[in-house]
Design an enzyme around this catalytic site. Structure first.
Site, mmCIF file in Angstrom:
data_model
loop_
_atom_site.group_PDB
_atom_site.id
_atom_site.type_symbol
_atom_site.label_atom_id
_atom_site.label_comp_id
_atom_site.label_asym_id
_atom_site.label_seq_id
_atom_site.Cartn_x
_atom_site.Cartn_y
_atom_site.Cartn_z
ATOM 1 N N SER A 137 37.032 34.903 -40.943
ATOM 2 C CA SER A 137 35.661 35.210 -41.352
ATOM 3 C C SER A 137 35.160 34.308 -42.479
ATOM 4 O O SER A 137 35.914 33.945 -43.387
ATOM 5 C CB SER A 137 35.616 36.666 -41.826
ATOM 6 O OG SER A 137 34.440 36.931 -42.530
ATOM 7 N N GLU A 139 33.570 35.371 -44.767
ATOM 8 C CA GLU A 139 33.726 36.198 -45.973
ATOM 9 C C GLU A 139 34.881 35.652 -46.837
ATOM 10 O O GLU A 139 34.940 35.910 -48.034
ATOM 11 C CB GLU A 139 34.008 37.608 -45.483
ATOM 12 C CG GLU A 139 33.688 38.817 -46.313
ATOM 13 C CD GLU A 139 32.446 38.844 -47.169
ATOM 14 O OE1 GLU A 139 32.566 39.328 -48.297
ATOM 15 O OE2 GLU A 139 31.367 38.418 -46.736
ATOM 16 N N TYR A 161 38.248 43.310 -48.060
ATOM 17 C CA TYR A 161 38.156 42.791 -46.690
ATOM 18 C C TYR A 161 38.383 41.276 -46.682
ATOM 19 O O TYR A 161 39.167 40.751 -45.881
ATOM 20 C CB TYR A 161 36.778 43.128 -46.108
ATOM 21 C CG TYR A 161 36.469 42.417 -44.813
ATOM 22 C CD1 TYR A 161 36.947 42.898 -43.595
ATOM 23 C CD2 TYR A 161 35.691 41.253 -44.807
ATOM 24 C CE1 TYR A 161 36.660 42.235 -42.405
ATOM 25 C CE2 TYR A 161 35.392 40.595 -43.628
ATOM 26 C CZ TYR A 161 35.881 41.079 -42.427
ATOM 27 O OH TYR A 161 35.604 40.419 -41.251
HETATM 28 P P1 NAP Z 1 33.375 45.614 -34.980
HETATM 29 O O1 NAP Z 1 32.194 45.786 -34.085
HETATM 30 O O2 NAP Z 1 33.448 46.383 -36.241
HETATM 31 O O3 NAP Z 1 34.675 45.944 -34.104
HETATM 32 C C1 NAP Z 1 35.930 46.153 -34.675
HETATM 33 C C2 NAP Z 1 36.891 46.590 -33.596
HETATM 34 O O4 NAP Z 1 38.175 46.845 -34.186
HETATM 35 C C3 NAP Z 1 36.488 47.891 -32.884
HETATM 36 O O5 NAP Z 1 36.850 47.796 -31.528
HETATM 37 C C4 NAP Z 1 37.338 48.936 -33.580
HETATM 38 O O6 NAP Z 1 37.575 50.084 -32.816
HETATM 39 C C5 NAP Z 1 38.628 48.121 -33.750
HETATM 40 N N1 NAP Z 1 39.547 48.699 -34.716
HETATM 41 C C6 NAP Z 1 39.282 49.109 -35.981
HETATM 42 N N2 NAP Z 1 40.385 49.601 -36.556
HETATM 43 C C7 NAP Z 1 41.379 49.503 -35.636
HETATM 44 C C8 NAP Z 1 42.746 49.847 -35.616
HETATM 45 N N3 NAP Z 1 43.321 50.451 -36.668
HETATM 46 N N4 NAP Z 1 43.487 49.578 -34.511
HETATM 47 C C9 NAP Z 1 42.902 49.029 -33.433
HETATM 48 N N5 NAP Z 1 41.591 48.699 -33.368
HETATM 49 C C10 NAP Z 1 40.851 48.925 -34.462
HETATM 50 O O7 NAP Z 1 33.584 44.083 -35.346
HETATM 51 P P2 NAP Z 1 32.972 42.773 -34.656
HETATM 52 O O8 NAP Z 1 31.669 42.470 -35.295
HETATM 53 O O9 NAP Z 1 33.074 42.889 -33.177
HETATM 54 O O10 NAP Z 1 33.991 41.669 -35.187
HETATM 55 C C11 NAP Z 1 35.180 41.377 -34.479
HETATM 56 C C12 NAP Z 1 36.184 40.756 -35.447
HETATM 57 O O11 NAP Z 1 35.642 39.573 -36.020
HETATM 58 C C13 NAP Z 1 36.583 41.635 -36.624
HETATM 59 O O12 NAP Z 1 37.934 41.354 -36.925
HETATM 60 C C14 NAP Z 1 35.695 41.143 -37.763
HETATM 61 O O13 NAP Z 1 36.311 41.411 -38.999
HETATM 62 C C15 NAP Z 1 35.634 39.674 -37.443
HETATM 63 N N6 NAP Z 1 34.433 38.964 -37.867
HETATM 64 C C16 NAP Z 1 33.202 39.455 -37.547
HETATM 65 C C17 NAP Z 1 32.074 38.747 -37.902
HETATM 66 C C18 NAP Z 1 30.695 39.249 -37.553
HETATM 67 O O14 NAP Z 1 29.739 38.743 -38.156
HETATM 68 N N7 NAP Z 1 30.560 40.140 -36.597
HETATM 69 C C19 NAP Z 1 32.199 37.526 -38.584
HETATM 70 C C20 NAP Z 1 33.480 37.047 -38.863
HETATM 71 C C21 NAP Z 1 34.590 37.767 -38.480
HETATM 72 P P3 NAP Z 1 36.490 51.305 -32.783
HETATM 73 O O15 NAP Z 1 35.425 50.873 -31.822
HETATM 74 O O16 NAP Z 1 37.297 52.453 -32.293
HETATM 75 O O17 NAP Z 1 35.962 51.463 -34.177
HETATM 76 O O1 G4F Z 2 25.546 42.984 -42.779
HETATM 77 P P1 G4F Z 2 26.540 43.005 -43.865
HETATM 78 O O2 G4F Z 2 27.225 44.307 -44.131
HETATM 79 O O3 G4F Z 2 27.567 41.856 -43.528
HETATM 80 P P2 G4F Z 2 28.661 41.087 -44.421
HETATM 81 O O4 G4F Z 2 29.015 41.830 -45.634
HETATM 82 O O5 G4F Z 2 28.166 39.694 -44.582
HETATM 83 O O6 G4F Z 2 29.933 41.121 -43.449
HETATM 84 C C1 G4F Z 2 29.814 40.829 -42.066
HETATM 85 O O7 G4F Z 2 29.936 39.436 -41.879
HETATM 86 C C2 G4F Z 2 31.228 38.906 -42.222
HETATM 87 C C3 G4F Z 2 31.164 37.392 -41.971
HETATM 88 O O8 G4F Z 2 30.738 36.740 -43.152
HETATM 89 C C4 G4F Z 2 32.259 39.574 -41.361
HETATM 90 F F1 G4F Z 2 33.489 39.029 -41.597
HETATM 91 C C5 G4F Z 2 32.263 41.071 -41.617
HETATM 92 O O9 G4F Z 2 33.215 41.704 -40.757
HETATM 93 C C6 G4F Z 2 30.883 41.616 -41.316
HETATM 94 O O10 G4F Z 2 30.660 41.505 -39.938
HETATM 95 O O11 G4F Z 2 25.872 42.558 -45.237
HETATM 96 C C7 G4F Z 2 25.193 41.324 -45.347
HETATM 97 C C8 G4F Z 2 24.459 41.272 -46.672
HETATM 98 C C9 G4F Z 2 25.336 41.583 -47.888
HETATM 99 O O12 G4F Z 2 25.055 40.646 -48.890
HETATM 100 C C10 G4F Z 2 24.874 42.958 -48.340
HETATM 101 O O13 G4F Z 2 24.994 43.190 -49.755
HETATM 102 O O14 G4F Z 2 23.438 42.267 -46.672
HETATM 103 C C11 G4F Z 2 23.420 42.917 -47.940
HETATM 104 N N1 G4F Z 2 22.828 44.247 -47.776
HETATM 105 C C12 G4F Z 2 21.689 44.681 -48.402
HETATM 106 N N2 G4F Z 2 21.430 45.952 -48.080
HETATM 107 C C13 G4F Z 2 23.301 45.257 -47.031
HETATM 108 C C14 G4F Z 2 22.428 46.328 -47.205
HETATM 109 N N3 G4F Z 2 24.386 45.329 -46.216
HETATM 110 C C15 G4F Z 2 24.604 46.509 -45.573
HETATM 111 N N4 G4F Z 2 25.659 46.600 -44.718
HETATM 112 N N5 G4F Z 2 23.779 47.596 -45.731
HETATM 113 C C16 G4F Z 2 22.671 47.565 -46.554
HETATM 114 O O15 G4F Z 2 21.956 48.547 -46.698
#
Ligand code: NAP
Ligand code: G4F
Length: 343
Positions: A137, A139, A161
């Site tokens: 990520s 992050e 995280y």
């Molecule tokens: P997500 O929608 O939150 O999905 C997370 C998945 O992990 C869900 O299927 C969840 O199951 C499963 N999970 C959580 N805890 C678990 C456990 N203990 N054992 C087995 N499965 C578990 O995340 P996403 O946005 O698809 O992201 C996929 C991956 O990419 C994650 O690792 C995230 O950290 C990483 N990532 C995401 C982003 C982004 O912007 N989306 C960016 C960079 C990296 P449930 O459905 O049952 O909750």
């Molecule tokens: O949407 P966010 O919660 O995403 P964040 O923290 O960037 O993390 C996501 O992206 C990561 C990749 O860089 C992934 F690895 C991670 O698993 C996840 O998918 O927040 C984005 C921004 C933050 O700066 C937060 O402070 O939005 C700001 N924010 C402002 N108000 C909020 C809110 N975020 C959330 N979730 N909820 C609010 O009400």
């Protein structure tokens, strides 16, 4: 060539559902790990195959299987890998919410960090050599040391995280170097879609704008509006995951759009789509502030473009607008009593 078999952890998540669709369209047999919940947690994949099996295959002709499992359960992971013998493993499972990781740091570390090494050790224990993808990520860059961020930018995580993801990144590199595993990191910047979890900021905004437009909600409570993110479209990002595992050599890649926007800009686009002024509907709630914030993320994807032939297509405004449109449709369908499926 015989059919390839893939195992996906996190199959029920945003990325897991799009990746499943992509791999099935390429003729893969797809196995997903599903964790047991007290309510249904398969809404994102229910539309893929109605006859999905829970538990034991085989069911002739069905290329999609779900198995109960958890990244906290090492023996289960080894059993599944031994039985499925996958050619490719995509480790997408995580406690993926940054704000929540401050509330449950130990659990986040157990799943998002130790879970990865459980999976890698299960592969070693079974004695096979599948190609391995780790969902790393942006992050990890946290307090950014360089703009834009590349594969060589030092990490400076700002949350439990982020720290857990740094561990998983390095352990993936370590197993590649120690055991010759084809193990790669995709360093993905934020990617969104109509299937994005409702508590991440883009979806919270697009869903909120849709509810407010339809008179179902009046206010939207948010935290820091000044943070900047590099937001792309999840459907395009899972294609990058697949491309990474098709390379002859394992490696690490930044996947991003090379554009950055504030939360405020996201509000402007989303509320303009429903012809409202966001300033009349948004209030700041300090509960959504984080103990440490990541102020700006912007990724340089030139290595992915050069080596994988991958580049983003959907621009920020188009992405937010398609999410608003999908949320409006979802609410209409729910009000009409149609099936509650996120598309
Ligand atoms: P997500 O929608 O939150 O999905 C997370 C998945 O992990 C869900 O299927 C969840 O199951 C499963 N999970 C959580 N805890 C678990 C456990 N203990 N054992 C087995 N499965 C578990 O995340 P996403 O946005 O698809 O992201 C996929 C991956 O990419 C994650 O690792 C995230 O950290 C990483 N990532 C995401 C982003 C982004 O912007 N989306 C960016 C960079 C990296 P449930 O459905 O049952 O909750
Ligand atoms: O949407 P966010 O919660 O995403 P964040 O923290 O960037 O993390 C996501 O992206 C990561 C990749 O860089 C992934 F690895 C991670 O698993 C996840 O998918 O927040 C984005 C921004 C933050 O700066 C937060 O402070 O939005 C700001 N924010 C402002 N108000 C909020 C809110 N975020 C959330 N979730 N909820 C609010 O009400």
């Amino acid at each position: 060539m015989s059919k390839k078999t893939a195992l996906i952890t996190g199959v029920t998540g945003q990325d897991g559902s799009y990746l499943t669709e992509l791999l099935l369209s390429k003729g893969y047999e797809v196995h997903g790990i599903l964790r047991r919940a007290s309510t249904f947690n398969t809404s994102r994949i229910d539309g893929i195959r109605k006859d999905t099996i829970y538990g034991n295959p085989p069911n002739e002709g069905n290329p999609f299987f779900l198995h109960y499992g958890d990244l906290g359960d090492a023996s289960n992971l080894a059993r599944l890998i031994g039985r499925i013998q996958p050619d490719e493993i995509y480790n997408l499972a995580a406690q993926s919410h940054v704000r929540v990781s401050f509330d449950i740091p130990e659990y986040t570390t157990d799943i998002t960090a130790t879970g990865t090494i459980r999976l890698l050790e299960a592969i070693r224990e079974v004695g096979i050599k599948p190609r391995f993808y780790q969902a790393s990520s942006s992050e990890m860059y946290g307090l950014v040391q360089q703009i834009p961020q590349t594969e060589t930018t030092p990490f400076y995580p700002r949350s439990p995280y982020g720290c857990a993801k740094v561990f998983s990144y390095w352990v993936t590199v370590n197993y590649r170097e120690s055991y010759g595993l084809h193990a790669s990191n995709g360093i993905l910047f934020n990617h969104e879609s109509p299937r994005r979890g409702e508590s991440f900021v883009t979806r919270k905004i697009t869903r909120g704008a849709a509810h407010i437009k339809l008179g179902l909600q009046d206010k939207l409570f948010l935290g820091n509006l000044d943070a900047r993110r590099d937001w792309g479209y999840a459907k395009e990002y899972v294609d990058a995951m697949w491309r990474i595992l098709q390379q002859p050599e394992p490696d690490d890649y930044v996947i991003a759009t090379n554009e950055t926007h504030t939360i405020r800009e996201c509000l402007e686009v989303a509320f303009a789509r429903v012809e409202l002024d966001w300033k009349n509907h948004v209030e700041i709630d300090p509960r959504y502030y984080r103990p440490a914030e990541v102020d700006i993320l912007i990724g340089d994807y030139s290595k992915a473009k050069r080596k994988l032939g991958w580049e983003p297509r959907t621009k920020f405004k188009e992405l937010i607008e398609l999410m608003v449109d999908a949320d409006l449709k979802l609410i209409h369908d729910q009000l009409a009593g149609k099936v509650n499926r996120q598309d």
